[in-house]
Design a protein around this motif. Structure first.
Motif, PDB file in Angstrom:
ATOM      1  N   PRO A 158      -8.746   7.787 -40.014  1.00 33.76           N
ATOM      2  CA  PRO A 158      -8.259   6.981 -41.070  1.00 33.76           C
ATOM      3  C   PRO A 158      -9.088   5.688 -40.871  1.00 33.76           C
ATOM      4  CG  PRO A 158      -6.356   7.108 -39.438  1.00 33.76           C
ATOM      5  CD  PRO A 158      -7.513   8.493 -39.449  1.00 33.76           C
ATOM      6  N   ALA A 159      -9.744   5.257 -39.856  1.00 34.34           N
ATOM      7  CA  ALA A 159     -10.410   3.887 -39.678  1.00 34.34           C
ATOM      8  C   ALA A 159     -11.786   4.125 -40.460  1.00 34.34           C
ATOM      9  CB  ALA A 159     -10.905   3.959 -38.091  1.00 34.34           C
ATOM     10  N   HIS A 160     -12.014   5.276 -40.984  1.00 38.61           N
ATOM     11  CA  HIS A 160     -13.373   5.802 -41.747  1.00 38.61           C
ATOM     12  C   HIS A 160     -13.200   6.110 -42.910  1.00 38.61           C
ATOM     13  CE1 HIS A 160     -15.307   4.273 -38.048  1.00 38.61           C
ATOM     14  NE2 HIS A 160     -14.770   5.260 -37.252  1.00 38.61           N
ATOM     15  N   GLY A 161     -11.767   6.372 -43.556  1.00 39.34           N
ATOM     16  CA  GLY A 161     -11.634   6.948 -44.637  1.00 39.34           C
ATOM     17  C   GLY A 161     -12.236   6.343 -46.029  1.00 39.34           C
ATOM     18  N   ASP A 162     -12.879   7.033 -46.778  1.00 40.62           N
ATOM     19  CA  ASP A 162     -13.303   6.517 -47.887  1.00 40.62           C
ATOM     20  C   ASP A 162     -12.244   6.356 -49.262  1.00 40.62           C
ATOM     21  OD1 ASP A 162     -13.129   8.831 -48.980  1.00 40.62           O
ATOM     22  OD2 ASP A 162     -15.151   9.640 -48.708  1.00 40.62           O
TER      23      ASP A 162
END
Length: 294
Positions: A70-74
């Motif tokens: 989730p820290a890198h979810g687009d």
């Protein structure tokens, strides 16, 4: 990590300065499952949920939500996730239908099939308020709008933080019915609540968190049997008081009447409850060496 799960958390830690808020939390939520996260104030529930939603960076641990960190979810990942916060800064001058239609257009642009604004307003009990400006809604009506905003995109995974705060009994029942419909349609739900009865009614599984640690994880019935103990059946047989502890009170009572019929009097069944379980776990945690140091 569990590739078949909607949410998988391993060794999640969160530290603010010298203070640890989450201590190696492990959690798994299966696709289509409803899980309730219970715990007293300060247990770390909101911090954990915000990490899963991608709103807060963790200190350590592995997290996968719908197959992504989730820290890198687009934006396509985020469109699959619905969030109902405890409160949010709304647009008071907008009308209810206008806001929901605007939010729906975002999901349409990402190739999803959102709710129709009017149908959604009806579903959350705001059909008669669809043309009303948001600033004129009552607190309970705004909470219904919060729920509508969280599910407008028909999310695959829905995060709910104290979803029925401020609801009257009728609104609470309607909300629970809507959440059961979402679950039946395959939506995965992770809800935080202080309402033990709400957790029992809604959740397939309950996770109890205190002082940043998972104290227990299981169905309400499993937790009650494991922590609070067996059900207790009391009755009189030919005038003599009897008591029996059992994990299956229904089967025991059925056998009791099959054997003695009308000779049974003053039958009482006391089932182990989620409330007993919760209080026992929190008391034990507070008196443990880790809890005593909080």
């Amino acid at each position: 990590m569990s590739p078949g799960a909607a949410v998988t958390v391993a060794g999640l830690r969160m530290r603010y300065g010298a203070t640890d808020v989450l201590h190696g939390v492990d959690l798994r939520v299966g696709h289509g499952e409803t899980v309730a996260l219970l715990g007293p104030n300060g247990a770390g529930k909101t911090t954990a949920i915000e990490i899963l939603e991608g709103f807060r960076a963790r200190s350590a641990g592995e997290v996968a939500v719908l197959g992504a960190d989730p820290a890198h979810g687009d934006e396509h990942w985020r469109a699959r996730v619905g969030v109902v916060l405890q409160s949010w800064r709304d647009h008071g001058r907008w009308r209810v239908r206008e806001l929901l239609a605007h939010l729906a257009s975002y999901y349409t642009g990402l190739g999803r099939r959102p709710w129709d604004a009017g149908e959604l307003a009806d579903a959350v009990g705001l059909g008669g308020r669809a043309e009303q400006r948001i600033r004129t809604l009552s607190g309970g009506q705004r909470r219904r709008l919060d729920l509508a905003a969280g599910i407008v995109g028909r999310p695959d995974l829905l995060f709910l933080d104290e979803p029925t705060t401020g609801f009257d009994p009728q609104a609470r029942r309607a909300c629970h019915g809507l959440l059961r419909d979402l679950r039946a349609a395959g939506t995965t739900v992770l809800v935080t609540t202080h309402d033990l009865h709400e957790a029992e009614r809604l959740a397939d599984r309950i996770v109890i968190l205190d002082a940043g640690r998972v104290l227990a994880d299981g169905t309400p019935a499993e937790l009650a049997r494991r922590i609070a103990g067996a059900d207790r059946v009391r009755w009189r047989h030919r005038g003599r008081p009897r008591v029996h502890a059992t994990d299956d009170a229904t089967a025991f009572v059925r056998g009791l009447f099959a054997a003695h019929g009308a000779e049974i009097a003053d039958l009482e069944v006391r089932r182990a409850s989620l409330e007993q379980t919760y209080l026992a776990l929190v008391r034990a945690a507070e008196t443990s060496p880790e809890g005593a140091g909080r």
